[in-house]
Design an enzyme around this catalytic site. Sequence first.
Site, short mmCIF file in Angstrom:
data_model
loop_
_atom_site.label_atom_id
_atom_site.label_comp_id
_atom_site.label_asym_id
_atom_site.label_seq_id
_atom_site.Cartn_x
_atom_site.Cartn_y
_atom_site.Cartn_z
N ALA A 131 0.83 -1.21 0.00
CA ALA A 131 0.00 0.00 0.00
C ALA A 131 0.86 1.25 0.00
CB ALA A 131 -0.94 -0.02 1.21
N ALA A 137 -1.31 11.07 -4.37
CA ALA A 137 0.10 10.68 -4.49
C ALA A 137 0.19 9.33 -5.20
CB ALA A 137 0.75 10.59 -3.11
N SER A 139 1.84 8.82 -9.16
CA SER A 139 3.17 8.96 -9.77
C SER A 139 4.09 9.75 -8.84
CB SER A 139 3.06 9.70 -11.11
OG SER A 139 2.12 9.06 -11.94
N ARG A 273 -8.04 -19.63 -40.33
CA ARG A 273 -9.14 -18.82 -40.86
C ARG A 273 -9.03 -18.69 -42.38
NH1 ARG A 273 -14.27 -17.31 -40.69
NH2 ARG A 273 -14.62 -15.12 -41.26
N GLN A 284 0.35 -11.28 -47.32
CA GLN A 284 1.59 -10.64 -46.86
C GLN A 284 1.33 -9.58 -45.79
OE1 GLN A 284 3.76 -9.41 -50.37
NE2 GLN A 284 4.83 -11.38 -50.44
N GLN A 341 -7.41 -7.55 -33.76
CA GLN A 341 -7.77 -7.16 -35.14
C GLN A 341 -7.82 -8.39 -36.06
OE1 GLN A 341 -8.60 -4.10 -35.65
NE2 GLN A 341 -8.78 -4.00 -37.87
N GLY A 345 -14.50 -9.95 -35.66
CA GLY A 345 -15.57 -9.84 -34.66
C GLY A 345 -15.33 -10.71 -33.44
N GLU A 368 2.83 0.60 -10.96
CA GLU A 368 4.28 0.47 -10.66
C GLU A 368 5.10 1.42 -11.54
OE1 GLU A 368 5.93 -3.36 -9.64
OE2 GLU A 368 3.92 -4.10 -9.19
N GLU A 372 5.30 7.10 -18.74
CA GLU A 372 5.96 8.42 -18.70
C GLU A 372 6.95 8.50 -17.54
OE1 GLU A 372 2.79 7.79 -19.04
OE2 GLU A 372 2.14 8.77 -20.88
C1 LIG Z 1 -5.14 -2.00 -11.46
C2 LIG Z 1 -4.24 -1.22 -10.56
C3 LIG Z 1 -3.61 -1.82 -9.49
C4 LIG Z 1 -2.80 -1.10 -8.62
N1 LIG Z 1 -2.24 -1.70 -7.52
C5 LIG Z 1 -1.54 -0.96 -6.64
C6 LIG Z 1 -1.04 -1.54 -5.41
O1 LIG Z 1 -1.20 -2.75 -5.17
N2 LIG Z 1 -0.40 -0.74 -4.53
C7 LIG Z 1 -0.19 0.58 -4.76
O2 LIG Z 1 0.40 1.24 -3.91
N3 LIG Z 1 -0.65 1.17 -5.90
C8 LIG Z 1 -1.31 0.44 -6.83
N4 LIG Z 1 -1.80 1.02 -7.99
C9 LIG Z 1 -1.63 2.47 -8.17
C10 LIG Z 1 -0.68 2.82 -9.30
O3 LIG Z 1 0.65 2.58 -8.94
C11 LIG Z 1 -0.97 4.27 -9.68
O4 LIG Z 1 -2.24 4.28 -10.33
C12 LIG Z 1 0.10 4.86 -10.56
O5 LIG Z 1 1.28 5.06 -9.85
C13 LIG Z 1 -0.36 6.18 -11.19
O6 LIG Z 1 -0.83 7.05 -10.19
P1 LIG Z 1 -2.23 7.79 -10.39
O7 LIG Z 1 -3.27 6.78 -10.70
O8 LIG Z 1 -2.45 8.65 -9.20
O9 LIG Z 1 -2.04 8.66 -11.68
P2 LIG Z 1 -1.29 10.09 -11.76
O10 LIG Z 1 -0.11 10.11 -10.86
O11 LIG Z 1 -2.32 11.16 -11.62
O12 LIG Z 1 -0.78 10.05 -13.24
C14 LIG Z 1 -1.72 10.10 -14.35
C15 LIG Z 1 -0.95 9.98 -15.63
O13 LIG Z 1 -0.10 11.08 -15.78
C16 LIG Z 1 1.00 10.71 -16.59
N5 LIG Z 1 2.23 11.16 -15.93
C17 LIG Z 1 2.71 10.80 -14.73
N6 LIG Z 1 3.85 11.44 -14.44
C18 LIG Z 1 4.10 12.26 -15.52
C19 LIG Z 1 5.11 13.18 -15.86
N7 LIG Z 1 6.13 13.43 -15.01
N8 LIG Z 1 5.05 13.84 -17.04
C20 LIG Z 1 4.02 13.62 -17.90
N9 LIG Z 1 3.03 12.73 -17.64
C21 LIG Z 1 3.06 12.07 -16.47
C22 LIG Z 1 0.96 9.19 -16.77
O14 LIG Z 1 0.44 8.88 -18.05
C23 LIG Z 1 -0.01 8.77 -15.69
O15 LIG Z 1 -0.70 7.59 -16.03
C24 LIG Z 1 -2.60 0.29 -8.87
C25 LIG Z 1 -3.20 0.90 -9.97
C26 LIG Z 1 -4.02 0.16 -10.81
C27 LIG Z 1 -4.68 0.85 -11.99
#
Ligand SMILES: Cc1cc2nc3c(=O)[nH]c(=O)nc-3n(C[C@H](O)[C@H](O)[C@H](O)COP(=O)(O)OP(=O)(O)OC[C@H]3O[C@@H](n4cnc5c(N)ncnc54)[C@H](O)[C@@H]3O)c2cc1C
Length: 386
Positions: A131, A137, A139, A273, A284, A341, A345, A368, A372
């Site tokens: 977690a 918080a 990215s 298919r 091709q 693709q 269908g 993870e 980006e």
């Molecule tokens: C199915 C799933 C399972 C998950 N499991 C876990 C878990 O077990 N434990 C846990 O702690 N978290 C988990 N997460 C959270 C995951 O790590 C976060 O969703 C991820 O880090 C992105 O954070 P956010 O969703 O807040 O998106 P944001 O931080 O808001 O980012 C949104 C988008 O902004 C873009 N971005 C980010 N940084 C930049 C940058 N510097 N410049 C330009 N663009 C950027 C990227 O395209 C990103 O997708 C999970 C997420 C999902 C969808």
Amino acid sequence: MADKSYLGWPFFEQRHAVLERDLDAWAAEHVRDAHGSDTDAQCRSLVRALGDAGWLRHAIGGTAYGGALDAIDTRAICLIRETLARHNGLADFAFAMQGLGSGAISLFGSDASKQAYLPRVAKGEAIAAFALSEPQAGSDVAAMQCAAVPDGDHYVLNGEKTWISNGGIADFYVVFARTGEQPGARGISAFIVDKDTPGFAIAERINVIAPHPLARLEFSNCRIPSSQRLGEAGQGFKVAMATLDVFRTSVAAAALGFARRALDEALAHAQSRKMFGQALADFQLTQAKLAQMATGVDSSALLTYRAAWQRDQGQIVTKEAAMAKMTATETAQQVIDAAVQMFGGMGVVSEHPVERLYREIRALRIYEGATEVQQLIIARELLREG
Ligand SMILES: Cc1cc2nc3c(=O)[nH]c(=O)nc-3n(C[C@H](O)[C@H](O)[C@H](O)COP(=O)(O)OP(=O)(O)OC[C@H]3O[C@@H](n4cnc5c(N)ncnc54)[C@H](O)[C@@H]3O)c2cc1C
């Protein structure tokens, strides 16, 4: 039948090829292809089955605690994820989360916490979760607000976490919280929180396109014994990053497994298919697509197992793991889309293997570290080296 010649690559030892062969045979017999309607129940039973069969021993480090080896073997984890992902996304998820959720304990736990948790994780008797993310918080991990304040021989935890895989079914959570030793990333610590700790609650279950247990967690004056802290106070960011260094590469391996399955499905379909008086594979345009898919799969495999091998040699793999994760997840998305693709269908019919893959792959480009974020990591390392 998938081409297994990559197991002869110099990244692997003989035991890795044996592991893949045995797991592939086990998965063919024990892992159902389709997701059931009760994802929680299916996930619990997959964890049990993976534990009973001994596969989860590879998710932890330390033979004294039920692990297959004394240290986490990244190549084994990657091969297991790739193989399970080829058979069933939820089986891969069940395995991966046991590793990710307990990884910080394998890497930083005291002997007592290893004894208390790792054997149960390895047997599939305790379900683990990791977690780190919060609503504000994701990215930007350092923007974390969840806080743990020392109080005698305890910490008092308040705040929330979201997107937590295994949220709702986990027996314990490795939770990262701000402890304030220094500003930003240097003031975070890691704790093991048991599911029945007073003040801990599942605030919301979250449904996603490829169903798996996922939740938002709430901590309200949740008292955690200091002995549940992993590593030193203020070292939580290091704990999280070291754990992700192992499991980020394994996300690449899971994407690789999905891509291999899509390529297998596409090859079989293209050859059977019939249209315009010949097979789809005779065109091709189809052959060009298949060539591109196969090359993408091999490129992903090379980057993935390079990163895994380098980590197993004790090298720092921040850049290599990021390259592997970015390339394998982005490539898998393209390979799977091309497979959908080719199926026409049939490719968009619910629960068709390629339709499932199309949904399964999407989140891997986000969690993870989104693509980006991986790009920024790679560039940062390049600029530092240069
Ligand atoms: C199915 C799933 C399972 C998950 N499991 C876990 C878990 O077990 N434990 C846990 O702690 N978290 C988990 N997460 C959270 C995951 O790590 C976060 O969703 C991820 O880090 C992105 O954070 P956010 O969703 O807040 O998106 P944001 O931080 O808001 O980012 C949104 C988008 O902004 C873009 N971005 C980010 N940084 C930049 C940058 N510097 N410049 C330009 N663009 C950027 C990227 O395209 C990103 O997708 C999970 C997420 C999902 C969808």
